[in-house]
Design a protein around this motif. Sequence first.
Motif, short mmCIF file in Angstrom:
data_model
loop_
_atom_site.label_atom_id
_atom_site.label_comp_id
_atom_site.label_asym_id
_atom_site.label_seq_id
_atom_site.Cartn_x
_atom_site.Cartn_y
_atom_site.Cartn_z
N GLN A 1 -36.52 26.45 -30.09
CA GLN A 1 -36.76 27.01 -31.21
C GLN A 1 -38.02 26.23 -31.74
O GLN A 1 -38.87 25.09 -31.39
CB GLN A 1 -36.26 26.70 -32.07
N TYR B 1 -28.85 23.59 -36.34
CA TYR B 1 -27.99 23.35 -34.86
C TYR B 1 -26.69 22.45 -35.16
O TYR B 1 -25.82 22.55 -35.23
CB TYR B 1 -28.75 22.45 -33.66
N TYR C 1 -26.45 33.48 -24.26
CA TYR C 1 -27.45 32.69 -24.54
C TYR C 1 -27.75 31.69 -24.59
O TYR C 1 -28.80 31.46 -25.83
CB TYR C 1 -28.36 34.30 -25.75
N SER C 2 -27.49 31.29 -24.17
CA SER C 2 -27.46 29.37 -24.05
C SER C 2 -28.74 28.79 -24.37
O SER C 2 -29.46 27.33 -24.27
CB SER C 2 -26.72 28.93 -23.74
N GLY C 3 -30.04 29.11 -23.64
CA GLY C 3 -31.44 28.25 -23.00
C GLY C 3 -31.08 27.49 -22.45
O GLY C 3 -30.69 27.09 -21.40
N LEU D 1 -26.92 36.93 -16.27
CA LEU D 1 -26.80 38.06 -17.47
C LEU D 1 -25.52 37.73 -18.20
O LEU D 1 -24.90 38.45 -17.35
CB LEU D 1 -26.88 39.59 -17.07
C1 LIG Z 1 -33.13 33.43 -28.63
S1 LIG Z 1 -33.02 32.04 -27.45
C2 LIG Z 1 -31.75 31.22 -27.17
C3 LIG Z 1 -31.34 29.36 -26.50
C4 LIG Z 1 -30.65 28.74 -27.29
N1 LIG Z 1 -29.39 28.83 -27.64
C5 LIG Z 1 -31.60 27.87 -28.47
O1 LIG Z 1 -30.87 27.95 -29.38
O2 LIG Z 1 -32.25 27.02 -27.34
C6 LIG Z 1 -32.43 33.29 -26.08
C7 LIG Z 1 -32.05 33.14 -24.53
O3 LIG Z 1 -31.50 33.95 -23.98
C8 LIG Z 1 -31.64 34.70 -22.70
N2 LIG Z 1 -31.90 35.73 -22.39
C9 LIG Z 1 -32.12 36.86 -22.43
N3 LIG Z 1 -31.47 38.12 -22.25
C10 LIG Z 1 -30.09 37.57 -21.67
C11 LIG Z 1 -29.34 37.87 -20.97
N4 LIG Z 1 -28.92 39.12 -20.70
N5 LIG Z 1 -27.88 37.19 -20.96
C12 LIG Z 1 -28.03 36.22 -20.70
N6 LIG Z 1 -29.74 35.14 -21.30
C13 LIG Z 1 -30.45 35.78 -21.29
C14 LIG Z 1 -33.25 33.88 -22.55
O4 LIG Z 1 -33.38 33.25 -21.93
C15 LIG Z 1 -33.39 32.67 -24.14
O5 LIG Z 1 -32.89 31.38 -23.27
#
Ligand SMILES: C[S@@+](CC[C@H](N)C(=O)[O-])C[C@H]1O[C@@H](n2cnc3c(N)ncnc32)[C@H](O)[C@@H]1O
Length: 466
Positions: free
Chosen positions: A278, A288, A307-309, A356
């Motif tokens: 972020q 968070y 989508y855990s980054g 994904l």
């Molecule tokens: C908005 S970020 C949120 C990351 C984390 N929750 C954070 O706060 O740091 C979205 C994340 O989703 C991942 N992402 C995008 N498309 C995705 C998919 N289809 N499946 C899994 N991860 C995905 C990106 O790489 C990115 O790390």
Amino acid sequence: MKKNDVLTAEITAIGSNCEGIAKVDGIVCFIPFSLLGEKVEFKVLKVNKNIAFCKLLDVLTPSEDRVRPLCKFYTKCGGCQLQHVRQKAEFKIKSNIIKDCFKKIAGLEVEVNPIVKSENEYGYRNKMQLPIRSINSVNQIGLFYENSHRIVEIDECVIQKPIFNDVIKAFKLFIAETQISCYNDESNAGLLKHVVVRDVKGKLLIIVVINGKELPFKDRLIDILNGYFEEYSLILNENTKNNNVILGNKFTVIYGQGYYYDEFLGIKYPVFPESFMQVNDSVKERLYADVIKRLELNENSVVIDAYSGAGIMTAMMAKTAKKAIGIEVIPEAVKAGDELAVLNKLSDKMTNICALCEEVLPDVIAKEKAENGSISVVLDPPRKGCDDKVLSAIIKAMPDKIVYVACSPQSLARDVGILTGSLAWTNGELKRVENFVPRYEIESVTPYDMFPKTKHVETLVALKRV
Ligand SMILES: C[S@@+](CC[C@H](N)C(=O)[O-])C[C@H]1O[C@@H](n2cnc3c(N)ncnc32)[C@H](O)[C@@H]1O
């Protein structure tokens, strides 16, 4: 109404991109940088049926909410849209956009909580992306004009961390001194393409994106950077593709350790050049902490963090819960998440899946639900929102709690509409469901001012199974 007409009108609404809206002869005119109630003079740039895109020429009767923008490049560079607005009015605009999205897209009336403030209105961004281009054989470094690949040459950016202004100076000097070739979009030739910088509590990750494999004069660049910065890493990124994606897949550390540690809520985590972070540290920490609070976790909780980054939130959940499972597609981010689990002694409670969400979440959620009965889900997708396979699997498993973090109010409203049941797919079209019985109660909708002075806003929505 036609192109190049100069007109005057009163602004009667604010659009979803924070631009003023006036109606003239039945045509809706979008006029960026104007405010509600203002009488403005504007030029018509393009008319498309009942819609006109316009340029503000003069404010004839300024709003009380209008202030002088701090940035000398404001309205030229595409970075900020709300520097001309008092903070209180900026918050109102952002809250109304969220409320409107829920109403217009999902047919849901929601109460929006007061926006959570950023510690700083300016100088907050911990990540800067500077395009470098050769235009008519002149090397330029700066920021893009809105919706364009033309460059506004800048020497400072007031929403970025002040230390980044020295990065601009250093690269200007490097380019001028070495006459290194810079990238041209039309010919897809030239080497230097972008500088991306991240600040991790005063330590910098400086990523040089090149259209090739080798960076000439790299020792000179290190010399120059040494003159400006105490602790930094210089990382080379190869991106030879001619598209809008800034970073390529290959990173090579050429100076420094290549990553730095940060810490929050008792979780120590590495920040790598490629993992998502972020952009506003003070708001990130509030967000968070609130996600964790909203989940109401205990030692029996099982949470799926979709989508855990780099897994920071997953680790925060794992600290209290029985089990937290992160799903993320970028391998390097998952690697960072694994390192974070070991570092914080959470490996037995935290799993990071590299895939994904649409491919693995349906099985993961069904299995966890069958084994544990009660589960919670955190959704923090990119701007386009969640894939329908993800939403369908959630609706099937019906977790007790869903916490949704979104940077796009439009995608958020659509996805919450699907989750609650106000929207459903019929014959390939997403449609409103009349008299629907909600599956989920919307417990709270809270905006976070993650991106002050810009049109963007982060929103947290907590949903509870009815
Ligand atoms: C908005 S970020 C949120 C990351 C984390 N929750 C954070 O706060 O740091 C979205 C994340 O989703 C991942 N992402 C995008 N498309 C995705 C998919 N289809 N499946 C899994 N991860 C995905 C990106 O790489 C990115 O790390």
